[in-house]
Design an enzyme around this catalytic site. Structure first.
Site, short mmCIF file in Angstrom:
data_model
loop_
_atom_site.label_atom_id
_atom_site.label_comp_id
_atom_site.label_asym_id
_atom_site.label_seq_id
_atom_site.Cartn_x
_atom_site.Cartn_y
_atom_site.Cartn_z
N LYS A 1 0.82 -1.22 0.00
CA LYS A 1 0.00 0.00 0.00
C LYS A 1 0.85 1.28 0.00
CE LYS A 1 -1.73 -1.34 4.05
NZ LYS A 1 -0.82 -2.40 4.54
N HIS B 1 0.72 -3.52 14.87
CA HIS B 1 1.31 -2.39 14.13
C HIS B 1 1.24 -1.21 15.09
CE1 HIS B 1 2.25 0.71 11.32
NE2 HIS B 1 2.12 -0.04 10.24
N SER C 1 2.03 4.16 12.00
CA SER C 1 2.94 4.51 10.92
C SER C 1 3.72 5.78 11.26
CB SER C 1 2.16 4.71 9.63
OG SER C 1 3.04 4.75 8.54
N GLY D 1 5.85 0.79 10.74
CA GLY D 1 6.07 1.91 11.65
C GLY D 1 7.50 2.43 11.67
N GLU E 1 6.40 -5.70 8.63
CA GLU E 1 5.71 -5.19 7.43
C GLU E 1 6.10 -3.74 7.14
OE1 GLU E 1 1.62 -5.57 8.55
OE2 GLU E 1 1.72 -7.74 8.73
N PRO E 2 7.38 -3.46 6.94
CA PRO E 2 7.75 -2.06 6.69
C PRO E 2 7.22 -1.54 5.36
CG PRO E 2 9.65 -3.50 6.45
CD PRO E 2 8.52 -4.37 6.87
N GLY E 3 6.78 -0.31 5.37
CA GLY E 3 6.35 0.36 4.14
C GLY E 3 7.30 1.51 3.87
N ARG E 4 7.08 2.64 4.59
CA ARG E 4 7.86 3.86 4.28
C ARG E 4 9.35 3.64 4.44
NH1 ARG E 4 5.73 8.44 6.22
NH2 ARG E 4 3.83 7.46 6.97
N ASP F 1 -0.51 16.04 7.57
CA ASP F 1 0.53 16.85 8.21
C ASP F 1 1.96 16.51 7.81
OD1 ASP F 1 -1.38 18.26 9.54
OD2 ASP F 1 -1.38 16.91 11.26
N ASP G 1 -8.24 24.11 -6.13
CA ASP G 1 -8.72 24.11 -4.74
C ASP G 1 -7.83 25.03 -3.88
OD1 ASP G 1 -9.56 23.50 -2.22
OD2 ASP G 1 -9.71 21.36 -2.61
N TYR H 1 3.47 6.67 0.53
CA TYR H 1 2.08 7.15 0.55
C TYR H 1 1.92 8.38 -0.33
CZ TYR H 1 2.25 3.80 4.27
OH TYR H 1 2.46 2.64 4.98
C1 LIG Z 1 -1.18 -3.61 8.29
C2 LIG Z 1 -0.13 -2.65 7.90
N1 LIG Z 1 1.13 -3.10 7.78
C3 LIG Z 1 2.15 -2.29 7.41
C4 LIG Z 1 1.93 -0.95 7.15
C5 LIG Z 1 3.10 -0.10 6.75
O1 LIG Z 1 3.38 0.83 7.70
P1 LIG Z 1 4.69 1.78 7.59
O2 LIG Z 1 4.65 2.40 6.25
O3 LIG Z 1 4.51 2.73 8.69
O4 LIG Z 1 5.87 0.92 7.80
C6 LIG Z 1 0.64 -0.42 7.31
C7 LIG Z 1 0.39 1.01 7.09
O5 LIG Z 1 -0.56 1.60 7.47
C8 LIG Z 1 -0.42 -1.28 7.68
O6 LIG Z 1 -1.68 -0.84 7.82
#
Ligand SMILES: Cc1ncc(COP(=O)(O)O)c(C=O)c1O
Length: 451
Positions: free
Chosen positions: A73, A202, A205, A242, A276-279, A330, A357, A386
């Protein structure tokens, strides 16, 4: 394919290929090369793949016991998914479409966790059809649904443990209380004969307090013990996302805290630990460049002192509905002029987005910027998390195209040393002008054409 063979590639392939740069990657000079082309007026991203590889290696050094499942995501662009798939990591998917994208890269279903505690039934059926077995839950309704649609799934109970200082606190929406609710849910799962294999959480984030990881791991230990008393044999701990996506913050500090908590609460090494790292993986790799569409000098009056100031207003070619959408939550993006005229005085300035806008304002307050004019370029660093995945094309402004680059070492790694090597024809080598031909038309221009 040898390097000369690359000359015979079609332009459309070159547009989508990652450019291999022999010297260390210097993003501003790449932006300058691209914007030199006078036809270039669309905004675009530069994605530095070497940065993603570096962060992967830093994670492995900081938390060798914790495998990563990238949260799709956060940025679902094809190049990101391909690189992370090549590095051999897993994926956290929240929907059928995210699962489909990851499987389409040839990733095996056992490298996916369906980490959405409230799954759509048709998506659950798709997970069953494609053998994605691992998934999360936090309610009895979800258990009943899984029993009906996918009884052989491997389930992970999501508990709530929030860092209240995180940018996005998630516990109000997801996760059961580990003391009050988890035991009851596990009893229901046992009575339904479902296979619960572990715990996830989690902490939020863009978390600010790494000590919360330690407390959440202790809470997960409690749930492991409750589950053991009910006859479950838990073997998986998922410590969620996170982690910081910021050049200045190292993963080492969190690593030390997580490693000590794991040693204390999960000394049994047969418990698999995932995250589950994203950012963390993508934010710093992406830089957004946009040209200035218009400039206006406006007089602003201070409501208290009645002092009047002239503010220079820049209208740039992207918006808070586009790549800078996280401003709604923010996030702060600092505009940087691409070519700074050091003799130019700093002027009080506001940067506005391209849509009509009035809330489409990129700098929160008046900032000091050197004087710039239309068709000059500004850029925003750390723009990978994101942004692309949640932006829309409001007012008809298209999603910026991605120009991906990698250094030689990264290229070698991706084409020969990683567990799932990428084909060499996904790359072009060197700094030829045609390799910078981006951001005009092309298959990546609109989000729906990414796959
Ligand atoms: C279930 C889950 N896992 C992982 C993430 C990724 O989080 P982050 O980008 O803070 O590492 C999210 C983000 O909202 C999430 O909802």
């Amino acid at each position: 394919m040898d390097l000369d063979g690359l000359d015979s590639q079609k332009q459309s392939e070159i547009d989508d290929a990652t450019q291999v740069i022999k010297s260390p990657i210097d993003v501003p000079s790449i932006l300058m090369e691209i914007t030199k082309n006078e036809e270039q007026d669309d905004p675009f991203y530069v994605c530095d793949i070497s940065d993603i590889i570096k962060r992967y290696e830093e994670w492995k050094a900081a938390m060798p016991r914790v495998a990563t499942y990238y949260a799709v995501k956060c940025n679902d662009s094809r190049i990101v998914l391909e690189v992370l798939a090549a590095l051999g990591i897993g994926f956290d998917c929240a929907s059928k479409e995210e699962i489909r994208k990851v499987l389409s890269l040839g990733v095996q279903p056992d490298r996916i966790i369906f980490a959405n505690p409230t799954k759509k039934i048709s998506h659950l059926k798709f997970a069953a059809e494609t053998a994605v077995t691992l998934m999360t839950f936090d309610s009895e309704v979800e258990l009943q649904k899984i029993k009906k649609v996918y009884p052989s799934a491997r389930l992970v109970i999501r508990i709530k443990y929030d860092d209240l200082s995180a940018r996005y606190v998630l516990g109000q929406k997801y996760g059961c209380d580990h003391v009050i609710e988890a035991p009851g849910l596990l009893r229901v799962a046992a009575s339904l004969g479902l296979n619960v294999v572990g715990v996830c959480f989690h902490i939020g984030s863009d978390s600010k307090d790494p000590l919360v990881f330690s407390k959440a791991i202790a809470a997960a230990r409690h749930v492991f013990d409750v589950a053991a008393n009910l006859g479950f044999k838990f073997k998986l701990l998922d410590i969620g996302g996170g982690y910081p996506g910021d050049k200045k913050k190292s993963i080492k500090e969190i690593g030390n805290i997580v490693n000590s908590a794991l040693e204390k609460y999960f000394p049994d090494l047969s418990v698999e630990v995932i995250s589950e790292p994203g950012r963390y993986y993508v934010n710093t790799a992406f830089t957004l460049a946009t040209s200035i569409n218009s400039v206006r000098e406006a007089v602003q009056t201070d409501p208290e002192t009645k002092d009047q100031t002239k503010v220079r207003m820049y209208y740039v070619d992207n918006s808070i509905y586009g790549a800078l959408i996280s401003i709604f939550c923010d996030e702060v993006y600092t505009p940087r002029p691409l070519e700074v005229d050091t003799t130019s005085p700093l002027r009080p300035s506001i940067v506005w987005g391209s849509t009509c806008d009035t809330c489409d304002k990129i700098t929160k307050d008046v900032v000091l910027l050197p004087e710039m004019n239309i068709s000059e370029w500004i850029f925003f660093e750390e723009a990978g998390a994101y942004t692309l995945s949640i932006s829309c094309e409001f007012n008809g402004f298209a999603t910026p195209k991605i120009h991906s680059v990698v250094d030689e070492e990264g290229w070698l790694k991706l084409t020969s040393q990683v567990p799932y090597p990428l084909s060499r024809d996904k790359f072009v080598i060197g700094n030829k002008p045609e390799y910078f031909r981006i951001g005009l038309t092309g298959p990546n221009k609109f989000k729906t054409n990414y796959f």
